[in-house]
Design a protein around this motif. Sequence first.
Motif, PDB file in Angstrom:
ATOM      1  N   ARG A 122       0.781  -1.076   0.048  1.00  0.00           N
ATOM      2  CA  ARG A 122       0.025  -0.056  -0.056  1.00  0.00           C
ATOM      3  C   ARG A 122       0.684   1.232   0.055  1.00  0.00           C
ATOM      4  N   THR A 123       1.785   1.264   1.035  1.00  0.00           N
ATOM      5  CA  THR A 123       2.679   2.421   1.147  1.00  0.00           C
ATOM      6  C   THR A 123       3.675   2.692  -0.234  1.00  0.00           C
ATOM      7  N   ILE A 124       4.061   1.633  -1.053  1.00  0.00           N
ATOM      8  CA  ILE A 124       4.834   1.889  -2.180  1.00  0.00           C
ATOM      9  C   ILE A 124       3.893   2.531  -3.268  1.00  0.00           C
ATOM     10  N   TRP A 125       2.907   2.242  -3.274  1.00  0.00           N
ATOM     11  CA  TRP A 125       1.981   2.664  -4.485  1.00  0.00           C
ATOM     12  C   TRP A 125       1.607   4.292  -4.139  1.00  0.00           C
ATOM     13  N   PHE A 126       1.328   4.555  -2.942  1.00  0.00           N
ATOM     14  CA  PHE A 126       1.052   6.020  -2.576  1.00  0.00           C
ATOM     15  C   PHE A 126       2.245   6.701  -2.653  1.00  0.00           C
ATOM     16  N   ASP A 127       3.503   6.097  -2.302  1.00  0.00           N
ATOM     17  CA  ASP A 127       4.586   6.792  -2.392  1.00  0.00           C
ATOM     18  C   ASP A 127       4.886   7.244  -3.906  1.00  0.00           C
ATOM     19  N   THR A 128       4.753   6.002  -4.788  1.00  0.00           N
ATOM     20  CA  THR A 128       4.995   6.258  -6.048  1.00  0.00           C
ATOM     21  C   THR A 128       4.097   7.303  -6.884  1.00  0.00           C
ATOM     22  N   LYS A 129       2.980   7.349  -6.581  1.00  0.00           N
ATOM     23  CA  LYS A 129       2.041   8.564  -6.747  1.00  0.00           C
ATOM     24  C   LYS A 129       2.450   9.741  -6.569  1.00  0.00           C
ATOM     25  N   VAL A 130       2.927  10.109  -5.372  1.00  0.00           N
ATOM     26  CA  VAL A 130       3.612  11.168  -4.850  1.00  0.00           C
ATOM     27  C   VAL A 130       4.769  11.629  -5.725  1.00  0.00           C
ATOM     28  N   ALA A 314       1.124  -5.627  -5.829  1.00  0.00           N
ATOM     29  CA  ALA A 314       2.013  -6.566  -5.417  1.00  0.00           C
ATOM     30  C   ALA A 314       3.126  -7.220  -6.483  1.00  0.00           C
ATOM     31  N   GLU A 315       2.265  -7.640  -7.359  1.00  0.00           N
ATOM     32  CA  GLU A 315       3.010  -8.164  -8.769  1.00  0.00           C
ATOM     33  C   GLU A 315       3.939  -7.185  -9.566  1.00  0.00           C
ATOM     34  N   ARG A 316       3.334  -5.924  -9.431  1.00  0.00           N
ATOM     35  CA  ARG A 316       4.020  -5.042 -10.262  1.00  0.00           C
ATOM     36  C   ARG A 316       5.322  -4.573  -9.585  1.00  0.00           C
ATOM     37  N   PHE A 317       5.295  -4.575  -8.379  1.00  0.00           N
ATOM     38  CA  PHE A 317       6.409  -4.125  -7.555  1.00  0.00           C
ATOM     39  C   PHE A 317       7.605  -5.215  -7.128  1.00  0.00           C
ATOM     40  N   ARG A 318       6.825  -6.324  -7.280  1.00  0.00           N
ATOM     41  CA  ARG A 318       7.852  -7.585  -6.711  1.00  0.00           C
ATOM     42  C   ARG A 318       7.644  -8.843  -7.687  1.00  0.00           C
ATOM     43  N   SER A 319       8.751  -9.403  -7.742  1.00  0.00           N
ATOM     44  CA  SER A 319       8.735 -10.648  -8.602  1.00  0.00           C
ATOM     45  C   SER A 319       8.176 -11.841  -8.061  1.00  0.00           C
ATOM     46  N   ARG A 320       7.799 -12.936  -8.610  1.00  0.00           N
ATOM     47  CA  ARG A 320       7.276 -14.090  -7.704  1.00  0.00           C
ATOM     48  C   ARG A 320       8.101 -14.688  -6.858  1.00  0.00           C
ATOM     49  N   ASP A 321       9.612 -14.714  -7.047  1.00  0.00           N
ATOM     50  CA  ASP A 321      10.577 -15.172  -6.128  1.00  0.00           C
ATOM     51  C   ASP A 321      10.528 -14.353  -5.061  1.00  0.00           C
ATOM     52  N   GLN A 322      10.436 -12.991  -4.917  1.00  0.00           N
ATOM     53  CA  GLN A 322      10.424 -11.958  -3.840  1.00  0.00           C
ATOM     54  C   GLN A 322       9.109 -12.190  -3.087  1.00  0.00           C
ATOM     55  N   LEU A 323       7.904 -12.371  -3.886  1.00  0.00           N
ATOM     56  CA  LEU A 323       6.807 -12.572  -2.987  1.00  0.00           C
ATOM     57  C   LEU A 323       6.737 -13.898  -2.478  1.00  0.00           C
ATOM     58  N   ALA A 324       7.193 -14.927  -2.838  1.00  0.00           N
ATOM     59  CA  ALA A 324       7.460 -16.439  -2.570  1.00  0.00           C
ATOM     60  C   ALA A 324       8.444 -16.175  -1.159  1.00  0.00           C
ATOM     61  N   GLU A 325       9.528 -15.231  -1.077  1.00  0.00           N
ATOM     62  CA  GLU A 325      10.250 -15.006  -0.009  1.00  0.00           C
ATOM     63  C   GLU A 325       9.362 -14.493   1.100  1.00  0.00           C
ATOM     64  N   LEU A 326       8.616 -13.450   0.955  1.00  0.00           N
ATOM     65  CA  LEU A 326       7.836 -12.910   2.016  1.00  0.00           C
ATOM     66  C   LEU A 326       6.999 -13.585   2.509  1.00  0.00           C
ATOM     67  N   PHE A 327       6.026 -14.454   1.865  1.00  0.00           N
ATOM     68  CA  PHE A 327       4.947 -15.056   2.078  1.00  0.00           C
ATOM     69  C   PHE A 327       5.260 -16.700   2.286  1.00  0.00           C
ATOM     70  N   GLY A 328       6.611 -17.064   2.200  1.00  0.00           N
ATOM     71  CA  GLY A 328       6.858 -18.512   2.349  1.00  0.00           C
ATOM     72  C   GLY A 328       6.842 -19.230   1.186  1.00  0.00           C
ATOM     73  N   SER A 329       5.944 -19.119   0.045  1.00  0.00           N
ATOM     74  CA  SER A 329       5.843 -19.523  -1.169  1.00  0.00           C
ATOM     75  C   SER A 329       4.769 -18.567  -2.103  1.00  0.00           C
ATOM     76  N   TYR A 330       4.990 -18.823  -3.482  1.00  0.00           N
ATOM     77  CA  TYR A 330       3.983 -18.088  -4.139  1.00  0.00           C
ATOM     78  C   TYR A 330       2.797 -18.586  -3.748  1.00  0.00           C
ATOM     79  N   ASP A 331       2.730 -19.947  -3.784  1.00  0.00           N
ATOM     80  CA  ASP A 331       1.030 -20.475  -3.649  1.00  0.00           C
ATOM     81  C   ASP A 331       0.534 -19.949  -2.406  1.00  0.00           C
TER      82      ASP A 331
END
Length: 357
Positions: A122-130, A314-331
């Motif tokens: 959420r923060t990165i989207w609003f920051d990007t808009k600014v 989330a998918e715009r700013f992060r790759s699948r691998d990065q999302l998998a890292e944050l959440f344990g897996s992309y699934d």
Amino acid sequence: IDCAPPPPPHPTSYIACADMRYTNVILRAGICFILFTATCKAAEQCASPGQVEDTTEQEMAEVNEVGRTAFLANAYRVLSERKASSPLFYDAFGHVFLNAFTQKHIEQLGEYSTIIHEMGHRTIWFDTKVKEAMAKGIAQIVLLGSGLDCRALRLYDPAVTFFELDQDSMLNYKVEKLNKTLGISRYPSRLIRGNYVELDIKKALLEQGYDITKPALFVWEGNSMYFTPEKTKEILAMVLREFPKSEIAFDCLTKEVSGGEPVTAETEWFWGMSYLFTSQAGVSQQWEGPCDAAQYARDVPFEMVEQSSLFEIAERFRSRDQLAELFGSYDRFELTQGWYKHYLYLHVRSPSETRTG
């Protein structure tokens, strides 16, 4: 809670100590102590990792007066990028608002701990808009219901004027805490204290030096879900009518996650998290809504610059691998964060005939 580690003593501290090897031992120890103490005094602005201030009656009084949701949202934002190998942003100021209340909440999140990453996206989207607004020459940023976010500091630009509207208790606490803890005696934003729903926003902004002949970006983050659709449209219409050269970036929840539809497999995780958050924040679990972006555009009316779901962001700013890292897996990201698809982010502006009229 991870807090930004204190900076190491200044190199001159070590140099001074090394050069004293021929002086009296007691004098050397005394001077080194003074140098080290002076250097580390600044480090007291932030507790060491894993440490926060103990809860006191005064602290909880502040939490209750300012608003629990502001403290929780700030904690999510500050912590959201700390464990990411490729952080989207770094909040170097919000740690001063962490306390025992927020630590206890984070510890109780359990299986819902990944909610902190929602705030990061959420923060990165609003920051990007600014940032995009600044890049195209918009030099006025208005933060409606700014909370404890320090965007005026994080995105500081001497050529841009920030305006913040929020309750007296919120803004007073923020600027006083930043001054007391970090020595920021002049917060770089023009503050308008009060309930923005009740204020004459145009009058208040003009009194603070807002130039109505120039464009502006209004940031309305994390607010609309506390209002009915009718009230949300009323606020949007007011801003675009009174400030026709303005644009608005805001977020809202669709009917699937605002109580308008039965719980589904896609939204089950959200409702579990929502119950935990709202019970500790002291607000109703029944989020207002639903947000129908197309209907809003017709009723207000406004021109849509962008409409994205949090899932797309989330998918715009992060790759699948990065999302998998944050959440344990992309699934697991897809499974637990399916509700992201029902959390909309809108960038709107007045219809072209209004902007040029």
